[in-house]
Motif scaffolding. Sequence first.
Motif, PDB file in Angstrom:
ATOM      1  N   THR A 158      40.284  49.083  26.648  1.00 28.26           N
ATOM      2  CA  THR A 158      40.645  50.827  26.622  1.00 28.26           C
ATOM      3  C   THR A 158      40.366  51.057  25.194  1.00 28.26           C
ATOM      4  N   ASP A 159      40.098  51.857  24.606  1.00 28.63           N
ATOM      5  CA  ASP A 159      39.910  52.245  22.980  1.00 28.63           C
ATOM      6  C   ASP A 159      41.504  51.916  22.332  1.00 28.63           C
ATOM      7  N   GLY A 160      42.531  52.086  22.787  1.00 27.55           N
ATOM      8  CA  GLY A 160      43.920  52.019  22.547  1.00 27.55           C
ATOM      9  C   GLY A 160      45.089  51.582  23.327  1.00 27.55           C
ATOM     10  N   SER A 161      45.975  51.593  22.714  1.00 28.92           N
ATOM     11  CA  SER A 161      46.976  51.062  24.248  1.00 28.92           C
ATOM     12  C   SER A 161      46.728  51.843  24.636  1.00 28.92           C
ATOM     13  N   GLY A 162      47.060  51.323  26.559  1.00 27.05           N
ATOM     14  CA  GLY A 162      46.882  51.961  27.404  1.00 27.05           C
ATOM     15  C   GLY A 162      46.812  51.324  28.725  1.00 27.05           C
ATOM     16  N   THR A 163      46.435  51.626  29.939  1.00 24.08           N
ATOM     17  CA  THR A 163      45.859  50.551  31.147  1.00 24.08           C
ATOM     18  C   THR A 163      44.823  51.199  31.864  1.00 24.08           C
ATOM     19  N   SER A 164      43.918  49.984  32.141  1.00 24.59           N
ATOM     20  CA  SER A 164      42.573  50.906  33.072  1.00 24.59           C
ATOM     21  C   SER A 164      43.180  49.704  34.320  1.00 24.59           C
ATOM     22  N   LYS A 165      41.600  50.764  35.130  1.00 24.44           N
ATOM     23  CA  LYS A 165      41.517  49.990  36.197  1.00 24.44           C
ATOM     24  C   LYS A 165      40.055  49.100  36.374  1.00 24.44           C
ATOM     25  N   TYR A 166      40.130  48.194  37.428  1.00 21.30           N
ATOM     26  CA  TYR A 166      38.811  47.425  37.422  1.00 21.30           C
ATOM     27  C   TYR A 166      38.710  47.373  38.992  1.00 21.30           C
ATOM     28  N   ASN A 167      37.355  47.796  39.495  1.00 22.95           N
ATOM     29  CA  ASN A 167      37.001  48.015  40.909  1.00 22.95           C
ATOM     30  C   ASN A 167      37.769  48.382  41.235  1.00 22.95           C
ATOM     31  N   TYR A 168      38.270  49.757  40.839  1.00 26.80           N
ATOM     32  CA  TYR A 168      39.256  50.777  41.178  1.00 26.80           C
ATOM     33  C   TYR A 168      38.725  51.673  41.615  1.00 26.80           C
ATOM     34  N   GLN A 169      39.164  52.631  42.645  1.00 26.55           N
ATOM     35  CA  GLN A 169      38.502  54.171  42.985  1.00 26.55           C
ATOM     36  C   GLN A 169      39.554  54.941  43.390  1.00 26.55           C
ATOM     37  N   ASN A 170      39.578  56.145  42.885  1.00 29.58           N
ATOM     38  CA  ASN A 170      40.484  57.412  43.403  1.00 29.58           C
ATOM     39  C   ASN A 170      42.020  56.428  44.111  1.00 29.58           C
ATOM     40  N   GLY A 171      42.403  55.682  43.059  1.00 34.10           N
ATOM     41  CA  GLY A 171      43.522  55.360  43.754  1.00 34.10           C
ATOM     42  C   GLY A 171      43.546  54.394  45.279  1.00 34.10           C
ATOM     43  N   GLN A 172      42.139  53.831  45.949  1.00 40.52           N
ATOM     44  CA  GLN A 172      42.427  53.302  47.266  1.00 40.52           C
ATOM     45  C   GLN A 172      41.301  52.564  46.422  1.00 40.52           C
ATOM     46  N   PRO A 173      42.150  51.043  46.191  1.00 36.15           N
ATOM     47  CA  PRO A 173      41.133  49.676  45.719  1.00 36.15           C
ATOM     48  C   PRO A 173      40.043  48.966  47.255  1.00 36.15           C
ATOM     49  N   GLY A 174      40.192  49.515  48.522  1.00 32.73           N
ATOM     50  CA  GLY A 174      39.583  49.164  49.284  1.00 32.73           C
ATOM     51  C   GLY A 174      38.271  50.147  49.241  1.00 32.73           C
ATOM     52  N   ASP A 175      38.162  51.145  48.749  1.00 33.73           N
ATOM     53  CA  ASP A 175      37.346  52.030  48.346  1.00 33.73           C
ATOM     54  C   ASP A 175      36.058  50.973  47.969  1.00 33.73           C
ATOM     55  N   SER A 176      36.005  49.902  46.933  1.00 34.72           N
ATOM     56  CA  SER A 176      35.044  50.042  46.319  1.00 34.72           C
ATOM     57  C   SER A 176      35.033  48.740  45.959  1.00 34.72           C
ATOM     58  N   HIS A 177      33.815  48.746  45.122  1.00 33.06           N
ATOM     59  CA  HIS A 177      33.512  46.915  45.437  1.00 33.06           C
ATOM     60  C   HIS A 177      32.483  46.871  43.903  1.00 33.06           C
ATOM     61  N   SER A 178      32.458  45.732  43.275  1.00 38.21           N
ATOM     62  CA  SER A 178      31.491  45.506  41.865  1.00 38.21           C
ATOM     63  C   SER A 178      30.878  44.417  42.014  1.00 38.21           C
ATOM     64  N   VAL A 179      29.657  44.827  42.153  1.00 36.06           N
ATOM     65  CA  VAL A 179      28.717  43.498  42.512  1.00 36.06           C
ATOM     66  C   VAL A 179      28.153  43.080  40.349  1.00 36.06           C
ATOM     67  N   LEU A 180      28.061  41.844  40.397  1.00 34.85           N
ATOM     68  CA  LEU A 180      27.851  40.697  39.023  1.00 34.85           C
ATOM     69  C   LEU A 180      26.704  40.668  39.463  1.00 34.85           C
ATOM     70  N   MET A 181      25.482  40.476  38.480  1.00 39.46           N
ATOM     71  CA  MET A 181      24.273  39.552  39.417  1.00 39.46           C
ATOM     72  C   MET A 181      23.659  39.001  37.855  1.00 39.46           C
ATOM     73  N   ALA A 182      23.194  37.835  37.981  1.00 38.87           N
ATOM     74  CA  ALA A 182      22.243  36.955  37.300  1.00 38.87           C
ATOM     75  C   ALA A 182      20.559  36.806  38.088  1.00 38.87           C
ATOM     76  N   MET A 183      19.488  36.702  37.031  1.00 41.55           N
ATOM     77  CA  MET A 183      18.337  36.959  37.497  1.00 41.55           C
ATOM     78  C   MET A 183      17.957  36.186  36.432  1.00 41.55           C
ATOM     79  N   GLU A 184      16.987  34.859  36.448  1.00 41.76           N
ATOM     80  CA  GLU A 184      16.751  33.383  36.244  1.00 41.76           C
ATOM     81  C   GLU A 184      15.134  34.226  35.717  1.00 41.76           C
ATOM     82  N   ILE A 185      13.962  34.842  34.922  1.00 37.71           N
ATOM     83  CA  ILE A 185      13.685  35.123  34.921  1.00 37.71           C
ATOM     84  C   ILE A 185      11.900  34.213  33.720  1.00 37.71           C
ATOM     85  N   LYS A 186      11.103  34.284  34.249  1.00 37.41           N
ATOM     86  CA  LYS A 186       9.816  33.304  33.403  1.00 37.41           C
ATOM     87  C   LYS A 186       9.640  34.412  32.495  1.00 37.41           C
ATOM     88  N   ARG A 187      10.176  33.956  31.067  1.00 43.71           N
ATOM     89  CA  ARG A 187       9.323  34.767  30.256  1.00 43.71           C
ATOM     90  C   ARG A 187       7.871  34.658  29.601  1.00 43.71           C
TER      91      ARG A 187
END
Length: 278
Positions: free
Chosen positions: A249-278
């Motif tokens: 956070t921008d100061g002391s506090g609590t945040s959540k990652y991959n969390y929506q509307n208080g229902q953790p099962g409702d959300s998914h996060s996708v992290l993708m890495a692609m190698e690309i020819k320069r």
Amino acid sequence: MPFIGTQPEVGGYSVLDALTASATASYTLQKDSTNFTPSSANQLLVSLNGVIQKPGSSFTISGSTLTFSSALSSSDSIDFILAMGEPLLVGTPSDGTVNADKLATNAVTDAKIVGMTATKLTGTVSNARFPAGTIVQVVTSVASDQSVGGFSTTNSTPQDTGHSVTITPQYSDSDILIQLHTVGGQLTVGRSYKLHMYKSVGGATATLATAFNLGDDSDGTFMSQIGQIFLDDTVGNTSARVYSMRCGTDGSGTSKYNYQNGQPGDSHSVLMAMEIKR
């Protein structure tokens, strides 16, 4: 000037090994003690008892066997046999002289290239063969409930979310495009939800990008935000690298990652890495 008349056969002219007449009509032709097979009887000039024999009637040819029209006797003399117009021996072609037109259809078989497998038919294709912008490989990581967590930390010391992706570049001069699609939020009044992208290569971890502000919870209720990050990282080597998400956070506090509307099962996060020819 061009040749006038029938073009002569191109090839060698050889006197075959001497034959001793006996009570038989058939004899094996040899040249330098090796069986010799003429293309036809017309290729041979045969002298018997001082008389030149007529091909096809006085003698015939089958493979390397010459057969006279009648059996000879030991008193006969096979004076000589001259082979004329033997096929020309090409020898070893000069470098760069054999092109595709000289190769017969299906002439290059699996048996001819079996010894090339390890050095010619396998391995990494040079990226010089790829046009710029070609996607070489894609590695994806999907986070679900396992990445949900409450992180009571500040932006200066973001907490590891446990969501990461590992990619090993094929080429040292590629780029890695990192994309993140996630849902998160802030639980503390007046604080902003922050995402950070970290990169680790050979055990050395460095911040790749910082302070992506996804929202400000000013009313004291949970604020869900859809976050997207697009980063371009220059490789420089082919060492495996780990791209990971951290949350703060921008100061002391609590945040959540991959969390929506208080229902953790409702959300998914996708992290993708692609190698690309320069």
